[in-house]
Design a protein around this motif. Structure first.
Motif, PDB file in Angstrom:
ATOM      1  N   GLY A 177       9.201  -7.974   3.165  1.00 21.98           N
ATOM      2  CA  GLY A 177       7.806  -8.146   3.552  1.00 21.98           C
ATOM      3  C   GLY A 177       7.532  -9.300   4.495  1.00 21.98           C
TER       4      GLY A 177
ATOM      5  N   ARG B  19       7.680  -9.103  -1.241  1.00 23.61           N
ATOM      6  CA  ARG B  19       6.753  -9.562  -0.205  1.00 23.61           C
ATOM      7  C   ARG B  19       7.296 -10.787   0.519  1.00 23.61           C
TER       8      ARG B  19
ATOM      9  N   ASP C 106      13.345  -5.638  -1.665  1.00 28.71           N
ATOM     10  CA  ASP C 106      12.015  -5.062  -1.878  1.00 28.71           C
ATOM     11  C   ASP C 106      11.096  -6.121  -2.490  1.00 28.71           C
TER      12      ASP C 106
ATOM     13  N   ARG D  87       1.480  -1.765  -1.047  1.00 33.42           N
ATOM     14  CA  ARG D  87       2.868  -2.230  -1.029  1.00 33.42           C
ATOM     15  C   ARG D  87       3.604  -1.718   0.214  1.00 33.42           C
TER      16      ARG D  87
ATOM     17  N   TYR E 159       5.436  -2.146   3.869  1.00 31.84           N
ATOM     18  CA  TYR E 159       6.173  -2.996   4.797  1.00 31.84           C
ATOM     19  C   TYR E 159       6.115  -2.284   6.148  1.00 31.84           C
TER      20      TYR E 159
ATOM     21  N   TRP F 149      -0.911  -4.739   1.462  1.00 28.95           N
ATOM     22  CA  TRP F 149      -0.227  -5.126   0.231  1.00 28.95           C
ATOM     23  C   TRP F 149      -0.727  -4.327  -0.968  1.00 28.95           C
TER      24      TRP F 149
END
Length: 221
Positions: free
Chosen positions: A85, A68, A66, A30, A32, A27
């Motif tokens: 995410g 989490r 886009d 960032r 995925y 994270w």
């Protein structure tokens, strides 16, 4: 740098703390690791449901955003948004459960039988919950889910969310009290509807406030 579904499968086999540490690291960048395409996610989420349910819900578009976490069904657009995410930070199983939940919001909005009940304020759903309130002890998994999970969501524990949660969490209708089983069985195992949901109820209107609905769910009068 993109990853793969196989990479997440391996990561999820790690003990809890190393997996949490890896997710924190991802994270920070960032990342995925894998994002299931919308059409594939619909197919995965609907596995095992009746053909007519899969055909209807299969029309729904899932847009991966886009973010989490988070998402929802947008009735004004008749489509779903689901964060890209979820697989990476909540798990491969969770993304299918999240998609399934949102797809059943789509079903409630687009299946003419159940949409009729929603348009009337869910009288048939409320009556099924009311008639099940003294049966909970015989269905321990359902009772535990209602009291330890669903009702703890506060205002979110309402008929709309309940409708989407039952097929998502109970693929075996034998785990549900009879009236609730009958109401949802057409969606879960393809049983015929027990009544005409478009027909105005032939009983005096039940209370429609949230407190009463939640009290019935908990087994109260």
């Amino acid at each position: 740098m993109p990853g793969s579904r196989a990479m997440l499968v391996l990561a999820e086999r790690l003990p809890a703390e190393p997996l949490a540490s890896m997710r924190r690291s991802w994270w920070e960048k960032r990342r995925y690791i894998y994002v299931t395409p919308g059409e594939e996610l619909v197919e995965r989420a609907l596995r095992g449901f009746p053909d007519d349910v899969r055909a209807l819900a299969g029309r729904c578009r899932i847009i991966r955003t886009d973010a989490r976490g988070g998402g929802g069904f947008y009735s004004d657009r008749n489509e779903i948004e689901l964060a890209a995410g979820v697989e990476t930070y909540e798990g491969l199983r969770q993304v299918e459960l999240s998609a399934c939940h949102e797809l059943f919001h789509y079903v409630c909005w687009n299946d003419t039988r159940y949409r009729a009940d929603e348009d009337q304020g869910f009288p048939y759903l409320r009556r099924a919950v009311r008639e099940s309130r003294k049966l909970l002890d015989a269905f321990p998994r359902y009772k535990g889910w209602v009291t330890q999970s669903f009702l703890r969501q506060g205002d979110h524990a309402n008929p709309v969310e309940y409708f989407a949660d039952i097929p998502t969490n109970f693929r075996d209708t034998a785990e549900l009290p009879g009236p609730i089983r009958a109401h949802f069985a057409p969606l879960i195992d393809g049983s015929p509807p027990p009544y005409d949901l478009a027909h105005a109820p032939d009983w005096l209107a039940d209370p429609t406030d949230l407190a009463t609905f939640q009290r019935w769910l908990a087994g109260g009068d």
